[in-house]
Design a protein around this motif. Structure first.
Motif, PDB file in Angstrom:
ATOM      1  N   GLU A 284      -1.298 -11.390  -8.584  1.00 56.02           N
ATOM      2  CA  GLU A 284      -1.202 -11.035 -10.001  1.00 56.02           C
ATOM      3  C   GLU A 284      -0.162  -9.946 -10.282  1.00 56.02           C
ATOM      4  OE1 GLU A 284      -2.953 -12.641 -12.452  1.00 56.02           O
ATOM      5  OE2 GLU A 284      -3.698 -13.956 -10.853  1.00 56.02           O
ATOM      6  N   VAL A 285       0.014  -9.007  -9.337  1.00 60.65           N
ATOM      7  CA  VAL A 285       0.925  -7.880  -9.550  1.00 60.65           C
ATOM      8  C   VAL A 285       1.709  -7.571  -8.281  1.00 60.65           C
ATOM      9  CG1 VAL A 285      -0.543  -6.801 -11.318  1.00 60.65           C
ATOM     10  CG2 VAL A 285      -0.786  -6.117  -8.936  1.00 60.65           C
ATOM     11  N   ASP A 286       2.927  -7.051  -8.458  1.00 61.44           N
ATOM     12  CA  ASP A 286       3.746  -6.593  -7.340  1.00 61.44           C
ATOM     13  C   ASP A 286       3.497  -5.108  -7.064  1.00 61.44           C
ATOM     14  OD1 ASP A 286       5.011  -9.064  -7.032  1.00 61.44           O
ATOM     15  OD2 ASP A 286       6.495  -8.555  -8.561  1.00 61.44           O
ATOM     16  N   VAL A 287       3.274  -4.356  -8.125  1.00 51.95           N
ATOM     17  CA  VAL A 287       3.019  -2.923  -8.037  1.00 51.95           C
ATOM     18  C   VAL A 287       1.804  -2.622  -8.901  1.00 51.95           C
ATOM     19  CG1 VAL A 287       3.932  -0.612  -8.505  1.00 51.95           C
ATOM     20  CG2 VAL A 287       5.469  -2.401  -7.676  1.00 51.95           C
ATOM     21  N   LEU A 288       0.854  -1.904  -8.323  1.00 45.46           N
ATOM     22  CA  LEU A 288      -0.349  -1.512  -9.044  1.00 45.46           C
ATOM     23  C   LEU A 288      -0.138  -0.109  -9.590  1.00 45.46           C
ATOM     24  CD1 LEU A 288      -3.263  -2.283  -9.799  1.00 45.46           C
ATOM     25  CD2 LEU A 288      -3.989  -1.213  -7.656  1.00 45.46           C
TER      26      LEU A 288
ATOM     27  N   LEU B 206       0.521  12.089   0.145  1.00 45.79           N
ATOM     28  CA  LEU B 206       0.011  12.352   1.484  1.00 45.79           C
ATOM     29  C   LEU B 206      -1.088  11.365   1.882  1.00 45.79           C
ATOM     30  CD1 LEU B 206       0.284  14.439   3.808  1.00 45.79           C
ATOM     31  CD2 LEU B 206      -1.511  15.768   2.688  1.00 45.79           C
ATOM     32  N   ALA B 207      -1.898  10.941   0.925  1.00 49.10           N
ATOM     33  CA  ALA B 207      -3.010  10.016   1.208  1.00 49.10           C
ATOM     34  C   ALA B 207      -2.512   8.624   1.589  1.00 49.10           C
ATOM     35  CB  ALA B 207      -3.946   9.925   0.007  1.00 49.10           C
ATOM     36  N   GLY B 208      -1.305   8.271   1.156  1.00 45.52           N
ATOM     37  CA  GLY B 208      -0.752   6.967   1.489  1.00 45.52           C
ATOM     38  C   GLY B 208      -0.183   6.957   2.895  1.00 45.52           C
ATOM     39  N   PRO B 209       0.196   5.826   3.425  1.00 45.72           N
ATOM     40  CA  PRO B 209       0.026   4.535   2.744  1.00 45.72           C
ATOM     41  C   PRO B 209      -1.446   4.117   2.728  1.00 45.72           C
ATOM     42  CG  PRO B 209       0.923   4.172   4.926  1.00 45.72           C
ATOM     43  CD  PRO B 209       0.844   5.672   4.726  1.00 45.72           C
ATOM     44  N   PHE B 210      -1.773   3.359   1.718  1.00 46.33           N
ATOM     45  CA  PHE B 210      -3.124   2.837   1.551  1.00 46.33           C
ATOM     46  C   PHE B 210      -3.188   1.433   2.134  1.00 46.33           C
ATOM     47  CE2 PHE B 210      -2.165   5.826  -1.834  1.00 46.33           C
ATOM     48  CZ  PHE B 210      -3.198   6.730  -1.671  1.00 46.33           C
ATOM     49  N   ASP B 211      -4.383   0.855   2.126  1.00 45.48           N
ATOM     50  CA  ASP B 211      -4.516  -0.542   2.550  1.00 45.48           C
ATOM     51  C   ASP B 211      -3.617  -1.403   1.664  1.00 45.48           C
ATOM     52  OD1 ASP B 211      -6.493   0.207   4.331  1.00 45.48           O
ATOM     53  OD2 ASP B 211      -8.140  -0.390   3.010  1.00 45.48           O
ATOM     54  N   PRO B 212      -3.069  -2.490   2.209  1.00 45.70           N
ATOM     55  CA  PRO B 212      -2.337  -3.429   1.341  1.00 45.70           C
ATOM     56  C   PRO B 212      -3.262  -3.916   0.232  1.00 45.70           C
ATOM     57  CG  PRO B 212      -1.995  -3.962   3.648  1.00 45.70           C
ATOM     58  CD  PRO B 212      -3.078  -2.918   3.605  1.00 45.70           C
ATOM     59  N   LEU B 213      -2.661  -4.219  -0.905  1.00 43.82           N
ATOM     60  CA  LEU B 213      -3.465  -4.758  -2.001  1.00 43.82           C
ATOM     61  C   LEU B 213      -4.093  -6.070  -1.556  1.00 43.82           C
ATOM     62  CD1 LEU B 213      -1.054  -4.200  -5.029  1.00 43.82           C
ATOM     63  CD2 LEU B 213      -2.947  -2.747  -4.272  1.00 43.82           C
ATOM     64  N   PRO B 214      -5.312  -6.358  -2.015  1.00 39.70           N
ATOM     65  CA  PRO B 214      -5.938  -7.641  -1.669  1.00 39.70           C
ATOM     66  C   PRO B 214      -5.063  -8.808  -2.135  1.00 39.70           C
ATOM     67  CG  PRO B 214      -7.511  -6.181  -2.728  1.00 39.70           C
ATOM     68  CD  PRO B 214      -6.161  -5.537  -2.859  1.00 39.70           C
ATOM     69  N   LEU B 215      -5.107  -9.906  -1.400  1.00 43.61           N
ATOM     70  CA  LEU B 215      -4.283 -11.072  -1.717  1.00 43.61           C
ATOM     71  C   LEU B 215      -4.468 -11.514  -3.162  1.00 43.61           C
ATOM     72  CD1 LEU B 215      -2.310 -13.243  -0.832  1.00 43.61           C
ATOM     73  CD2 LEU B 215      -4.247 -14.575   0.011  1.00 43.61           C
ATOM     74  N   ALA B 216      -5.705 -11.554  -3.622  1.00 43.76           N
ATOM     75  CA  ALA B 216      -5.963 -11.994  -5.001  1.00 43.76           C
ATOM     76  C   ALA B 216      -5.269 -11.083  -6.004  1.00 43.76           C
ATOM     77  CB  ALA B 216      -7.462 -12.042  -5.270  1.00 43.76           C
ATOM     78  N   VAL B 217      -5.183  -9.802  -5.706  1.00 43.65           N
ATOM     79  CA  VAL B 217      -4.517  -8.852  -6.591  1.00 43.65           C
ATOM     80  C   VAL B 217      -3.003  -9.011  -6.470  1.00 43.65           C
ATOM     81  CG1 VAL B 217      -4.169  -6.394  -7.120  1.00 43.65           C
ATOM     82  CG2 VAL B 217      -6.454  -7.232  -6.509  1.00 43.65           C
ATOM     83  N   ARG B 218      -2.501  -9.177  -5.232  1.00 48.63           N
ATOM     84  CA  ARG B 218      -1.053  -9.353  -5.017  1.00 48.63           C
ATOM     85  C   ARG B 218      -0.507 -10.581  -5.716  1.00 48.63           C
ATOM     86  NH1 ARG B 218      -0.307  -9.414   1.081  1.00 48.63           N
ATOM     87  NH2 ARG B 218      -2.560  -9.278   1.171  1.00 48.63           N
TER      88      ARG B 218
ATOM     89  N   GLY C  95       0.778  -1.225   0.000  1.00 51.90           N
ATOM     90  CA  GLY C  95       0.000   0.000   0.000  1.00 51.90           C
ATOM     91  C   GLY C  95       0.811   1.277   0.000  1.00 51.90           C
ATOM     92  N   HIS C  96       2.141   1.158  -0.103  1.00 50.51           N
ATOM     93  CA  HIS C  96       2.998   2.342  -0.105  1.00 50.51           C
ATOM     94  C   HIS C  96       3.118   2.917  -1.516  1.00 50.51           C
ATOM     95  CE1 HIS C  96       4.295   0.235   3.583  1.00 50.51           C
ATOM     96  NE2 HIS C  96       4.246   1.471   4.041  1.00 50.51           N
ATOM     97  N   VAL C  97       3.080   4.240  -1.601  1.00 52.71           N
ATOM     98  CA  VAL C  97       3.221   4.923  -2.887  1.00 52.71           C
ATOM     99  C   VAL C  97       4.689   4.826  -3.310  1.00 52.71           C
ATOM    100  CG1 VAL C  97       3.030   7.119  -4.092  1.00 52.71           C
ATOM    101  CG2 VAL C  97       1.306   6.475  -2.389  1.00 52.71           C
ATOM    102  N   GLN C  98       4.919   4.254  -4.479  1.00 52.64           N
ATOM    103  CA  GLN C  98       6.270   4.112  -5.005  1.00 52.64           C
ATOM    104  C   GLN C  98       6.663   5.287  -5.886  1.00 52.64           C
ATOM    105  OE1 GLN C  98       8.491   1.395  -4.259  1.00 52.64           O
ATOM    106  NE2 GLN C  98       6.936   1.426  -2.670  1.00 52.64           N
ATOM    107  N   SER C  99       5.698   5.780  -6.676  1.00 52.87           N
ATOM    108  CA  SER C  99       5.993   6.921  -7.542  1.00 52.87           C
ATOM    109  C   SER C  99       4.696   7.624  -7.933  1.00 52.87           C
ATOM    110  CB  SER C  99       6.742   6.470  -8.803  1.00 52.87           C
ATOM    111  OG  SER C  99       5.917   5.648  -9.608  1.00 52.87           O
TER     112      SER C  99
END
Length: 124
Positions: A103-107, A89-101, A63-67
């Motif tokens: 499929e992807v490392d970074v959204l 500023l809005a981050g960190p967000f909730d961790p990505l859902p397991l089903a999404v994680r 859920g951390h903003v990378q860029s």
């Protein structure tokens, strides 16, 4: 039910689970960005500036903003900078859902930030 039908049924269920998890996460993300954006615009007295900025925001699995990258400027540096700052500023967000994680490392999220007299909105 033969093996192929069972496999396709499981695959469809998994795709629906990923879609539903992603949709719910994105809705929470949008609500948080808009809430933070509205507060920030009022605190920084940006309410007199109007425009839209197209941003690409990359969020990791935790859920951390990378860029944050401006893809299409508003033509107003304070709005472009505010949109970028709000995304961070809005981050960190909730961790990505397991089903999404799975499929992807970074959204990578590409959305338009709209600054209007009635507040900040993120368009989908």
């Amino acid at each position: 039910v033969d093996h192929l039908d069972l496999h396709l049924s499981i695959r469809r269920q998994r795709q629906m689970c990923i879609r539903d998890s992603y949709s719910a996460w994105m809705n929470r993300w949008r609500q948080r960005v808009e809430g933070v954006g509205n507060q920030y615009a009022q605190q920084e007295d940006l309410t007199h500036l109007h425009g839209q900025v197209l941003l690409a925001v990359s969020v990791d699995a935790n859920g951390h903003v990378q860029s944050v990258t401006v893809l299409n400027s508003s033509g107003k540096a304070p709005l472009d900078e505010a949109a970028q700052h709000i995304a961070r500023l809005a981050g960190p967000f909730d961790p990505l859902p397991l089903a999404v994680r799975e499929e992807v490392d970074v959204l990578h999220i590409t959305r338009t930030w709209r600054f209007t007299a009635s507040g900040t909105r993120v368009s989908f």
